[in-house]
Design a protein around this motif. Structure first.
Motif, PDB file in Angstrom:
ATOM      1  N   VAL A 245     -20.068 -23.399 -51.165  1.00  0.00           N
ATOM      2  CA  VAL A 245     -20.862 -22.187 -51.366  1.00  0.00           C
ATOM      3  C   VAL A 245     -20.139 -21.223 -52.287  1.00  0.00           C
ATOM      4  CG1 VAL A 245     -21.793 -20.150 -50.209  1.00  0.00           C
ATOM      5  CG2 VAL A 245     -22.138 -22.413 -49.213  1.00  0.00           C
ATOM      6  N   LEU A 249     -21.584 -19.974 -55.890  1.00  0.00           N
ATOM      7  CA  LEU A 249     -21.853 -18.568 -56.203  1.00  0.00           C
ATOM      8  C   LEU A 249     -21.171 -18.154 -57.496  1.00  0.00           C
ATOM      9  CD1 LEU A 249     -21.623 -16.982 -52.640  1.00  0.00           C
ATOM     10  CD2 LEU A 249     -23.646 -17.102 -54.098  1.00  0.00           C
ATOM     11  N   VAL A 301     -29.382 -18.289 -50.685  1.00  0.00           N
ATOM     12  CA  VAL A 301     -28.724 -17.150 -50.036  1.00  0.00           C
ATOM     13  C   VAL A 301     -28.910 -17.209 -48.527  1.00  0.00           C
ATOM     14  CG1 VAL A 301     -28.806 -14.635 -49.777  1.00  0.00           C
ATOM     15  CG2 VAL A 301     -28.810 -15.660 -52.052  1.00  0.00           C
ATOM     16  N   ALA A 304     -26.607 -19.771 -47.156  1.00  0.00           N
ATOM     17  CA  ALA A 304     -25.208 -19.354 -47.190  1.00  0.00           C
ATOM     18  C   ALA A 304     -24.902 -18.291 -46.146  1.00  0.00           C
ATOM     19  CB  ALA A 304     -24.862 -18.837 -48.585  1.00  0.00           C
ATOM     20  N   MET A 305     -25.883 -17.435 -45.831  1.00  0.00           N
ATOM     21  CA  MET A 305     -25.655 -16.321 -44.913  1.00  0.00           C
ATOM     22  C   MET A 305     -26.179 -16.605 -43.516  1.00  0.00           C
ATOM     23  SD  MET A 305     -23.997 -14.289 -46.819  1.00  0.00           S
ATOM     24  CE  MET A 305     -23.920 -12.909 -45.683  1.00  0.00           C
ATOM     25  N   ALA A 311     -20.423 -17.953 -44.841  1.00  0.00           N
ATOM     26  CA  ALA A 311     -20.018 -16.573 -45.104  1.00  0.00           C
ATOM     27  C   ALA A 311     -19.012 -16.075 -44.084  1.00  0.00           C
ATOM     28  CB  ALA A 311     -21.248 -15.658 -45.115  1.00  0.00           C
ATOM     29  N   ILE A 317     -17.370 -14.672 -50.045  1.00  0.00           N
ATOM     30  CA  ILE A 317     -18.756 -15.121 -50.142  1.00  0.00           C
ATOM     31  C   ILE A 317     -19.730 -13.948 -50.018  1.00  0.00           C
ATOM     32  CG2 ILE A 317     -20.537 -16.462 -48.938  1.00  0.00           C
ATOM     33  CD1 ILE A 317     -18.528 -18.627 -48.448  1.00  0.00           C
ATOM     34  N   ARG A 318     -19.491 -13.054 -49.071  1.00  0.00           N
ATOM     35  CA  ARG A 318     -20.419 -11.950 -48.845  1.00  0.00           C
ATOM     36  C   ARG A 318     -20.605 -11.074 -50.085  1.00  0.00           C
ATOM     37  NH1 ARG A 318     -22.214  -9.077 -44.195  1.00  0.00           N
ATOM     38  NH2 ARG A 318     -22.587  -6.876 -44.606  1.00  0.00           N
ATOM     39  N   VAL A 321     -22.491 -13.000 -52.760  1.00  0.00           N
ATOM     40  CA  VAL A 321     -23.911 -13.136 -52.431  1.00  0.00           C
ATOM     41  C   VAL A 321     -24.656 -11.861 -52.815  1.00  0.00           C
ATOM     42  CG1 VAL A 321     -25.521 -13.206 -50.499  1.00  0.00           C
ATOM     43  CG2 VAL A 321     -23.719 -14.899 -50.658  1.00  0.00           C
TER      44      VAL A 321
END
Length: 508
Positions: A245, A249, A301, A304-305, A311, A317-318, A321
């Motif tokens: 991820v 991103l 997204v 991923a979240m 995340a 990652i956060r 995103v």
């Protein structure tokens, strides 16, 4: 023996009440819809009667506050049909009414996605529920004494009916008023009133309203146990793990930055495009694919979240995103501007107008994802928020006269571009239907000497005559508020195009 008679009698009494309500609804449907050229006011009246039918024929388990909410929502749904009966208003009002029926019957204990899914099936379960109820009555009647199949109930009507006919014949002889009323009855018309198409309509209407008079409460399911947290499988760790991820991103943000930079340079910065490509063609080519790109990015997204997802394992990652979502918002904005540039060159259509609305909803959905991430909301919250946004948008669209908006924009745009002249696409605007006719009032009242061909003038006048004929032939059942406004506009401003400052040119 009394106990043997009680079961079939109870069965017939159990069926009599919903059958009476259903037959009343079928008779109302026959008077409102059968042999009607256009559907208008008849539809909200019928749905309103069905709402009363649901309350009268079924136990209501909703609380007082929920009943008030259902009544208000039902009134707003019917208002959309009073404004205009279109596929959109029928869809919005029909789905709303079906969901409110489930809500009244079951209360607020059922989640809205499951309740909406079950409500959408109500129009299709009527034949099966009707057959099941009739089978149940027959099975209960079979428990009675041999030979009792409702014959006693039917025999009990023979004497009343025969004596009533005898008395009616005597009154026909004794009372000239009753004789005059009976003389107006034309028994030869009876076969025409009861025809095969009408019987089919009655059967279809009965199957449609039967689930409303025999609502069934949804089965309560045991609450699911909270899922135990499990580690992702090795394959998922490799495919959508924190490392995958994070790298995605980084690459996605770089690629989207290139796309945004190219749009900024060529569309809004004024840089010259390659030979043979216009700015309008460049804008139109990418408008819709970019929306699909934004939707795919939103799905990524969410993956991923997800709770307990990648995340939670990486502090990078956060923020990445959030940057990725911001770039997708810019991408949707670019799609809107691209479509606006294409419309500026080639005019507005209903499809392009719908695309603007769709792009706005996609942009709003992306913003809601940002709110979800920043405030730690659940996916259920995100689903509900997007559903409310879509429902509110569709409801407001029921009151928007899109043919008029398209025609008015194109006519105003044409007025500012004298070079378009006789090439103006009147045929397309006429194809929008009579709702677009009020847009021509501004052209008629404008004194600028724009030129239309004889064919274009003939198209406008033919559409006006067609609209006037449609309004004259309509009865109260096909009345809508939009058609009433159209009638007022055409009466006040008839489209005598040629004498109104628009000189007809010679036909091409």
């Amino acid at each position: 023996m009394p106990d043997a008679h009680r079961a079939p009698r109870r069965a017939h009494r159990w069926l009599a009440r919903p059958t009476g309500f259903a037959l009343a609804a079928v008779a109302l449907a026959d008077g409102l819809f059968f042999n009607t050229h256009a559907i208008g006011l008849a539809l909200p009246l019928f749905l309103g009667a069905c709402g009363v039918l649901v309350v009268a024929a079924n136990p209501i388990r909703a609380s007082a506050r929920l009943r008030l909410f259902c009544a208000l929502a039902f009134f707003l749904a019917l208002a959309a049909l009073v404004e205009d009966v279109s596929w959109l208003s029928v869809l919005v009002a029909g789905v709303t009414a079906l969901y409110l029926v489930r809500l009244l019957a079951n209360g607020a204990g059922e989640g809205w996605p499951a309740g909406l899914a079950r409500a959408m099936g109500l129009p299709f379960v009527g034949p099966f529920r009707l057959a099941n109820d009739l089978t149940r009555v027959r099975r209960l009647s079979a428990r009675g004494p041999k030979g009792f199949k409702g014959a006693a109930s039917l025999a009990a009507w023979i004497a009343p009916v025969l004596l009533t006919l005898v008395f009616l014949g005597l009154f026909d002889t004794a009372n000239p008023l009753i004789h005059a009323w009976l003389s107006t009855l034309d028994l030869q018309r009876l076969p025409n009133l009861i025809s095969l198409p009408r019987l089919g309509f009655w059967l279809a209407a009965l199957c449609l309203v039967w689930p409303l008079v025999r609502l069934r409460r949804g089965r309560r399911r045991a609450a699911p146990l909270p899922p135990q947290r499990q580690e992702d499988l090795p394959e998922m760790q490799a495919l959508l793990g924190p490392a995958a991820v994070l790298r995605s991103l980084v690459l996605f943000n770089a690629l989207f930055a290139v796309q945004t930079g190219l749009d900024a340079a060529y569309l809004w910065g004024g840089r010259a495009l390659p030979d043979g490509m216009s700015h309008a063609a460049y804008a139109h080519r990418g408008a819709y694919p970019l929306i699909v790109t934004a939707l795919l990015a939103a799905a990524f997204v969410l993956a991923a979240m997800r709770p307990g997802g990648p995340a939670a394992a990486s502090r990078w990652i956060r923020p990445l995103v959030l940057v990725f979502v911001a770039q997708n918002v810019a991408l949707v904005t670019s799609s809107i501007l691209r479509t606006a540039l294409y419309v500026e060159t080639y005019g507005l259509t209903q499809l392009r107008l719908a695309a603007f609305i769709w792009m706005g909803l996609v942009g709003l959905g992306l913003m809601l994802i940002v709110v979800q991430i920043l405030h730690g909301r659940s996916n259920a919250w995100l689903l509900t928020a997007n559903a409310i946004a879509v429902a509110a948008t569709l409801y407001l669209c029921c009151f928007a006269n899109f043919p008029y908006i398209v025609a008015r924009y194109n006519l105003t745009h044409w007025q500012t571009r004298i070079g378009m002249g006789s090439d103006f696409d009147v045929a397309y605007l006429v194809s929008l239907g009579p709702d677009a006719l009020p847009a021509y009032v501004g052209i008629k009242m404008d004194g600028k000497p724009y030129v239309l061909t004889q064919r274009q003038v003939a198209l406008l006048q033919c559409e006006q005559r067609s609209a006037a004929r449609m309004i004259e032939q309509a009865d109260w059942r096909s009345w809508t508020f939009r058609n009433w406004r159209l009638k007022q506009v055409l009466a006040a401003h008839p489209l005598d195009v040629a004498p109104a400052g628009i000189a007809p040119a010679a036909a091409n």
